[in-house]
Scaffold this motif. Sequence first.
Motif, PDB file in Angstrom:
ATOM      1  N   SER A 395      -0.625   1.666  -6.108  1.00  0.00           N
ATOM      2  CA  SER A 395      -2.059   1.365  -6.238  1.00  0.00           C
ATOM      3  C   SER A 395      -2.406   1.041  -7.693  1.00  0.00           C
ATOM      4  N   GLN A 436      -7.045   1.411  -0.848  1.00  0.00           N
ATOM      5  CA  GLN A 436      -6.474   2.536  -0.111  1.00  0.00           C
ATOM      6  C   GLN A 436      -7.557   3.501   0.349  1.00  0.00           C
ATOM      7  N   ASP A 516      -3.859  -2.524   0.546  1.00  0.00           N
ATOM      8  CA  ASP A 516      -3.254  -1.273   0.078  1.00  0.00           C
ATOM      9  C   ASP A 516      -3.427  -0.216   1.171  1.00  0.00           C
TER      10      ASP A 516
HETATM   11 MG    MG Z   1      -1.711   4.266  -3.479  1.00  0.00          MG
END
Ligand code: MG
Length: 596
Positions: A395, A436, A516
């Motif tokens: 990330s 995410q 993500d």
């Molecule tokens: Mg991540």
Amino acid sequence: MGGMASAPPVHPLKRLLRYSTTHRGAIRTAVAYSVLNKLFDLAPPFLIGMAVDVVVRSEASLIGQIFGLEDQLHQLIALGVLNAIVWIAESAFEYAYQVRWRNLAQTIQHEARLDAWSHVQRLEMGWFEDRSTGGLMAILNDDVNQLERFLDRGANDLIQTATTVLTIGTAFVVLAPQVAPFAFLPVPIILWGSFRFQRRLEPKYDVVRAKAGDLNACLANDLGGIATIKAFSAEAREVERVDEASRNYQAANGEAIRISSAFVPLIRMAILFGFTATLIFGGWLTLEGTLEVGTYSVMVYVTQRLLWPLTRLGETFDLYQRSMASTRRLLDLLAVEPAITPGDRALADARAHALSFRDVRFSYGEGPNILRGLSLEVPAGETHAVVGATGSGKSTLVKALLRFHEVTDGEVRMGAENVRDLSFDSLRGSVGLVAQDVFLFHGTVRENVAYGRPDASDEDIVRAAERAEALEFIEALPQGWDTEIGERGQKLSGGQRQRLSIARALLRDPPVLILDEATSAVDNETEAAIQRSLEEVTGQRTTLIIAHRLSTVRNADRIHVLDAGQVVESGSHDELIHSGGLYASLWRVQTGQRAA
Ligand code: MG
Ligand code: ATP
């Protein structure tokens, strides 16, 4: 809220004036109205004095001399007319200054809040990560309101008190120079006292504002985590925590109250002296014949009018000091310079842009190195995947690409440009990101999907939802597209939130799509369906997929395996399986094959 910015040692009032230069004219008129209102407000005692003068001195009275009137009745009528004019003028200016100051307060609070908010939005992610939402809210709301309160009332109070002291001072010196020193003896004492009080109050109110920020932070944090509080039945503990923050606020105010409350009684004592001196000494002079009876009555009335507002000075200074503490915080916020600034270049128009990371190094602040010489190339139009252990920096890679954080070393490029040289509009506008931790806004399903393209047509919105496999559930919702999804989208399931987030990214039809863990919360079947519909369009754009579930990335053109901030393996699924490295062992674990 430590470490906001080193504030220049300029007085907040000066900084405020400098800040609100566009309102100089309006401020000047407001000040003029306040002064005029006060002048007319101070006139009646003088008129009373003149009335007494008429009765006592008849033809020789002041009013008689001014207007050349001999008859006492005529003199009184002239006084009456004068009085009416004075009252009407006072009322008119009262209205005028109220409207001016209060509108000024509204304008400045509105602009200050908006300025602060647009400024804050330009600051980099790292800055926000070091701060609390509640603390910032305290500045954007409470501190701005405090400033509003001062402009609404306090500024006028200060100006009118000053006008009173000056006007009456002048009157005393002209009319009764002998009595003036007695009446005015308290004034320097009061002013000196006020400044001393102010000095002592100032730091107290800084603490009060800081504690208010802490309390706000605590409440905002708890509200955000209300489900967790309930799940851990931690209600009592959280009440205790709020209790502590609230008590700190209370105690900080207590300190300020102790000081500011002593102010008025002390001032009254000084006033008592001045008033008594005028009463006795002035009366004695009148008996002696050195002071006119009319002048004596003016003195007595006016001394009260002089000293009485000074008792309110405490309150006004209090308001002033509070608002200066708030102004300081607000202006400090405005003085924070963004550490990450956009470039001015724009990407060439293209269906897809290549991505490239070259020997990128990065750490969050002074923390450990997260990316350590990471190199990765995604040619335009290809679909690549990044896999790797949790915490390996996947990330972070995306945050570096979007310049949420600045890399310490190496180069990140999009298309033909270094991301540093690109405007944020061009850089971030080219990317459709499904982060995410999905964030949805309070509002309807339609508003959320259309967030990145508010002017999108209904057709486009529906198509994006279809591709994200979200259309079916949206249409099944009680109000369909108009369903309110609650704060952070909390009325939706985790998988539904993810699919809305995918639809939102797809609607922008971005040259670069980044997913993500975008499908981590949806079932395998739905994920497969999303993949199929994405593949229809992925050929035209560059796609970067980050996932733990390897079936998600299996079909990618190339898979990069990240370990401790470096790419340790790259290749297609089949190549990586054959090479028998990290990816191959991850695959075996996930497909349930035990290594021999
Ligand atoms: Mg991540
Ligand atoms: P996951 O698979 O769990 O999502 P990831 O590979 O995406 O993991 P990152 O989110 O990139 O991992 O985090 C890499 C490291 O950086 C972690 O050790 C994390 O603790 C740290 N980290 C992430 N964000 C921050 C931040 N804002 N400030 C400080 N450290 C951070």
